[in-house]
Design a protein around this motif. Structure first.
Motif, PDB file in Angstrom:
ATOM      1  N   THR C 107      13.797 -46.852 -11.933  1.00 45.09           N
ATOM      2  CA  THR C 107      14.296 -47.265 -10.622  1.00 45.09           C
ATOM      3  C   THR C 107      13.364 -46.766  -9.519  1.00 45.09           C
ATOM      4  N   LEU C 108      12.966 -45.496  -9.635  1.00 48.31           N
ATOM      5  CA  LEU C 108      12.122 -44.925  -8.591  1.00 48.31           C
ATOM      6  C   LEU C 108      10.714 -45.512  -8.625  1.00 48.31           C
ATOM      7  N   ALA C 109      10.246 -45.886  -9.808  1.00 49.44           N
ATOM      8  CA  ALA C 109       8.890 -46.430  -9.913  1.00 49.44           C
ATOM      9  C   ALA C 109       8.835 -47.895  -9.507  1.00 49.44           C
ATOM     10  N   ALA C 110       9.970 -48.586  -9.612  1.00 49.67           N
ATOM     11  CA  ALA C 110       9.970 -50.039  -9.419  1.00 49.67           C
ATOM     12  C   ALA C 110       9.415 -50.475  -8.055  1.00 49.67           C
ATOM     13  N   PRO C 111       9.805 -49.829  -6.935  1.00 48.68           N
ATOM     14  CA  PRO C 111       9.260 -50.301  -5.654  1.00 48.68           C
ATOM     15  C   PRO C 111       7.740 -50.210  -5.591  1.00 48.68           C
ATOM     16  N   LEU C 112       7.165 -49.173  -6.222  1.00 49.54           N
ATOM     17  CA  LEU C 112       5.703 -49.055  -6.231  1.00 49.54           C
ATOM     18  C   LEU C 112       5.085 -50.220  -6.987  1.00 49.54           C
ATOM     19  N   LEU C 113       5.677 -50.526  -8.144  1.00 51.79           N
ATOM     20  CA  LEU C 113       5.129 -51.612  -8.942  1.00 51.79           C
ATOM     21  C   LEU C 113       5.393 -52.958  -8.286  1.00 51.79           C
ATOM     22  N   ALA C 114       6.469 -53.031  -7.489  1.00 48.10           N
ATOM     23  CA  ALA C 114       6.792 -54.289  -6.809  1.00 48.10           C
ATOM     24  C   ALA C 114       5.672 -54.681  -5.857  1.00 48.10           C
ATOM     25  N   VAL C 115       4.962 -53.688  -5.332  1.00 47.93           N
ATOM     26  CA  VAL C 115       3.840 -53.977  -4.434  1.00 47.93           C
ATOM     27  C   VAL C 115       2.803 -54.822  -5.164  1.00 47.93           C
ATOM     28  N   LEU C 116       2.570 -54.483  -6.435  1.00 45.95           N
ATOM     29  CA  LEU C 116       1.584 -55.225  -7.229  1.00 45.95           C
ATOM     30  C   LEU C 116       1.984 -56.685  -7.389  1.00 45.95           C
ATOM     31  N   LEU C 117       3.291 -56.950  -7.332  1.00 47.06           N
ATOM     32  CA  LEU C 117       3.776 -58.308  -7.567  1.00 47.06           C
ATOM     33  C   LEU C 117       4.129 -59.033  -6.269  1.00 47.06           C
ATOM     34  N   ASN C 118       3.777 -58.428  -5.127  1.00 47.74           N
ATOM     35  CA  ASN C 118       4.050 -59.098  -3.854  1.00 47.74           C
ATOM     36  C   ASN C 118       5.513 -59.395  -3.601  1.00 47.74           C
ATOM     37  N   LEU C 119       6.365 -58.508  -4.008  1.00 52.84           N
ATOM     38  CA  LEU C 119       7.785 -58.730  -3.717  1.00 52.84           C
ATOM     39  C   LEU C 119       7.965 -58.763  -2.203  1.00 52.84           C
ATOM     40  N   PRO C 120       8.652 -59.804  -1.677  1.00 51.61           N
ATOM     41  CA  PRO C 120       8.857 -59.873  -0.223  1.00 51.61           C
ATOM     42  C   PRO C 120       9.596 -58.641   0.291  1.00 51.61           C
ATOM     43  N   ALA C 121       9.230 -58.213   1.505  1.00 53.93           N
ATOM     44  CA  ALA C 121       9.739 -56.952   2.046  1.00 53.93           C
ATOM     45  C   ALA C 121      11.259 -56.792   1.999  1.00 53.93           C
ATOM     46  N   PRO C 122      12.060 -57.830   2.327  1.00 57.55           N
ATOM     47  CA  PRO C 122      13.518 -57.609   2.319  1.00 57.55           C
ATOM     48  C   PRO C 122      14.061 -57.305   0.918  1.00 57.55           C
ATOM     49  N   GLY C 123      13.251 -57.570  -0.104  1.00 58.12           N
ATOM     50  CA  GLY C 123      13.738 -57.361  -1.466  1.00 58.12           C
ATOM     51  C   GLY C 123      13.770 -55.902  -1.890  1.00 58.12           C
ATOM     52  N   TYR C 124      12.981 -55.035  -1.235  1.00 57.32           N
ATOM     53  CA  TYR C 124      12.824 -53.662  -1.732  1.00 57.32           C
ATOM     54  C   TYR C 124      14.127 -52.867  -1.829  1.00 57.32           C
ATOM     55  N   PRO C 125      14.901 -52.813  -0.737  1.00 59.65           N
ATOM     56  CA  PRO C 125      16.143 -52.031  -0.883  1.00 59.65           C
ATOM     57  C   PRO C 125      17.038 -52.591  -1.985  1.00 59.65           C
ATOM     58  N   TRP C 126      17.066 -53.909  -2.140  1.00 61.27           N
ATOM     59  CA  TRP C 126      17.935 -54.504  -3.161  1.00 61.27           C
ATOM     60  C   TRP C 126      17.406 -54.221  -4.559  1.00 61.27           C
ATOM     61  N   LEU C 127      16.072 -54.159  -4.676  1.00 64.98           N
ATOM     62  CA  LEU C 127      15.487 -53.813  -5.977  1.00 64.98           C
ATOM     63  C   LEU C 127      15.938 -52.411  -6.388  1.00 64.98           C
ATOM     64  N   LEU C 128      15.787 -51.466  -5.443  1.00 62.61           N
ATOM     65  CA  LEU C 128      16.197 -50.085  -5.720  1.00 62.61           C
ATOM     66  C   LEU C 128      17.681 -50.023  -6.066  1.00 62.61           C
TER      67      LEU C 128
END
Lengths: 231, 216, 218
Positions: C107-128
């Motif tokens: 869970t904690l690593a996912a936002p970092l890796l999401a950067v590599l995949l260009n996850l749109p900014a509003p998605g980050y809190p929901w990803l976590l």
């Protein structure tokens, strides 16, 4: 055993008869659909197979529960016997669905909720069968697969809703239950379809009976061998 | 705290291996189970420990009186001797002083900072047996406790066992080695073998093995 | 209970304990997907929620077979079953330890890796949030699967086969939360359903798993 031996030929004959009548009637003596042409006739295999794929799992759930609660051995083996039949029905439903989908939706496969659910059901069947064959001790195997079947059923239902939620889908709604309403399914199809359904049910019972008898005999053989060895 | 076993039958792999076993184990008593390999000593101990259901008969003992020690010692080789024993001490709620005392009794204190994986087989066994002391439970069920112990260690363990019995404990021991416990009774399991091999009633082999004569 | 948790955690962080393996695998998935799919950032952004969830799911699958198998091998499972801990509690604690080591780390690593995949900014809190809510279900479902395959020597593959279909609802709702969050739709419904699955699994599966362990120890 004795009862099952006596009814077996009758069930076999009835299954053959109703399948024969239903399929021949369905394939050769029904009109083509105005939209779908003659491809629609695959429904005489597709629909009953799909229904039996689910019914087989329900039957496994019921027999597993009977085993877990009442420790009835034949019941455990019947659940085991039904699994490969259910797996094959699921495969038939998927394959005929693909064959039907190709001319209709112009694609062999679509991640449609119904199709996806059946794919997941296939995985459940595979896992269940694999667990049975992985465990040597029959009592342990029966207990563990029973637990898996009960838990799996809950998750299978959840998956169904999850997948529905996830994609609204191409697949037409199930037609068979709506006959009473606006009659989307013509009577010309309905009668042979029901005969096919009866045929599939009988065929399933036949296979389960045969396989259960086979498994009982296999268990008996093991018991005899063990006795021989131990004197 | 008294372990009473009445007319017990136990099974392994769907076959009854021992039947008609009755005995009572009072505080201060030890009972040594004897019999050739494979007769069902382990099965009997596991059944009494509650890990598997008996075929028939009754076992009357409070389950929180029993402490079971199996063939395997249940040690984590990556953890130190200290960590291994403290873990069981906290599981049984007996505290760190009990853990230190247990190590002391089995002469493991010098090794306490070693990883359990670096111990010799006999030292591991002693650590496994030290676990019994931290359970604080009176009735010990011991499955081959002296395996891989040298003579000195066997004598050491016999001393621990004797002290346990003096304090009002009891022990049921499956072993081939004479522990030199004069107060221990012996129970030869050979007569409790079933006369005829039979499957567990209600088991799979019973359900289908017995209807061989039936046609179909 | 706490001692058991502490023991499992310290074992996991030691050499050969498997910590980091899941994270490394997660990283591999996230690196390999763009290499296979191509560098188009729009496509990557679209598939990012699903790839991240699938990656997290597969990574947590990796260490499931250790939950009970090691304790079974060295005999401590027998001893735990006769100890004054309810077996259901043992299952819950072991699932919790598995989650702390894999799920939480993923869970904690996912936002970092999401950067590599260009996850749109509003998605980050929901990803976590979705991973934090959903990965406990993965651990407890996995513990249930592991309890079924305890006695089997090569149970790893079978375990995956048993557990993957059970993971479907969690995956569907979890990825849906992120997808909706990333595209600005309301993710409340799938999030509630995801939470319901986690709560239900946490409440009921330890009992099923404890029953399976008792059968296996018999």
């Amino acid at each position: 055993m004795r009862l099952s031996r006596r009814v077996l030929p009758w069930i076999a004959a009835l299954a053959g008869l109703s399948l024969g009548i239903g399929l021949i009637w369905g394939f050769f003596f029904t009109p083509d659909d105005y939209k779908q042409g003659s491809t629609v006739k695959i429904l005489f295999i597709h629909v009953p197979a799909a229904m039996m794929a689910i019914n087989a799992w329900i039957m496994m759930l019921v027999t597993s529960l009977i085993w877990v609660i009442r420790r009835h051995h034949v019941s455990a083996l019947a659940a085991r016997a039904a699994a490969p039949a259910g797996l094959v029905f699921t495969l038939i439903a998927l394959v005929t669905g693909a064959l039907w989908g190709q001319p209709m939706w112009n694609t062999w496969w679509e991640w449609d909720p119904r199709l996806t659910s059946f794919l997941i059901l296939l995985l459940f069947y595979l896992g269940y069968i694999a667990l049975w064959s992985a465990i040597e001790d029959p009592e342990t195997a029966a207990d563990l697969t029973g637990i898996l079947c009960v838990v799996g059923s809950v998750f299978a239902v959840m998956s169904r809703y999850a997948v529905k939620f996830w994609n609204q889908g191409l697949h037409q709604d199930s037609t068979i239950l709506k006959v009473g309403e606006k009659d989307p399914l013509d009577v010309a199809y309905y009668v042979p379809l029901v005969i096919c359904l009866v045929g599939f049910v009988l065929f399933f019972i036949l296979i389960v009976l045969l396989r259960t008898r086979m498994l009982i005999r296999a268990r008996r053989l093991i018991a005899l061998e063990a006795r021989e060895r131990l004197g | 705290m008294e372990l009473r076993v009445e007319n017990l039958a136990v099974a392994r792999g769907g076959l009854v291996v021992l039947e008609g076993i009755s005995f009572t184990l009072c505080p201060g008593q030890a009972l040594v189970l004897r019999g050739p390999n494979g007769i069902g000593k382990t099965t009997l101990l596991r059944t009494i420990a509650g890990l598997q259901p008996p075929v028939s008969g009754a076992i009357s003992a409070a389950t929180d009186d029993l402490a079971y020690a199996s063939h395997a010692d249940g040690l984590k080789s990556a953890l130190t001797v200290d960590a291994n024993i403290s873990f069981w001490a906290s599981v049984y709620g007996s505290g760190q002083t009990a853990a230190a005392a247990a190590l002391d009794r089995l002469e493991l204190t010098a090794l306490r900072h070693r990883a359990a994986g670096q111990l010799s087989a006999g030292q591991k066994r002693r650590l496994g047996l030290a676990r019994l002391l931290v359970t604080g439970r009176p009735v010990w069920l011991l499955d081959e406790p002296t395996v891989s112990l040298d003579q000195a260690a066997v004598a050491l363990f016999a001393g621990v066992l004797r002290a346990h019995l003096k304090e009002g404990g009891a022990a049921l021991i499956a072993t081939h080695i004479d522990l030199g416990l004069e107060e221990a009774g012996g129970l030869d399991l050979t007569p409790f073998r079933p006369k005829h091999q039979r499957a567990v009633a209600g088991g799979f082999d019973d359900a289908f093995g017995e209807i061989i004569g039936a046609p179909g | 209970m706490i001692a058991l948790l502490a023991r499992d955690l310290s074992l996991a962080f030691r050499a050969g304990g498997g910590f980091g393996l899941g994270l490394a695998f997660f990283l591999l998935v996230v690196v390999l997907v763009p290499l296979g799919v191509g560098p188009d950032s729009a496509i990557l952004a679209a598939i990012a929620p699903g790839v991240l969830w699938v990656g997290a799911l597969l990574a947590s699958l990796l260490s499931l077979d250790r939950i009970f198998a090691l304790d079974h091998e060295d005999g401590s499972l027998d001893l735990l079953a006769t100890a004054p801990l309810p077996l259901e509690g043992v299952v819950a604690i072991k699932a919790l330890a598995h989650w702390l080591v894999t799920g939480l780390a993923l869970t904690l690593a996912a936002p970092l890796l999401a950067v590599l995949l260009n996850l749109p900014a509003p998605g980050y809190p929901w990803l976590l949030l979705s991973l934090a809510v959903g990965t406990p279900a993965l651990s407890v479902i996995g513990a249930f699967g592991a309890s079924l395959t305890i006695g089997l020597r090569r149970g790893g593959l079978l375990l995956s086969l048993l557990v993957l279909p059970l993971y479907v609802p969690t995956l569907v709702f979890g990825a849906e939360v992120v997808r909706r969050g990333a595209t600005g739709l309301a993710p409340a419904t799938p999030l509630a359903l995801l939470a319901a699955i986690t709560a239900g699994s946490l409440a009921l599966l330890p009992f099923a798993a404890a029953a399976a362990i008792r059968v296996n120890l018999r």
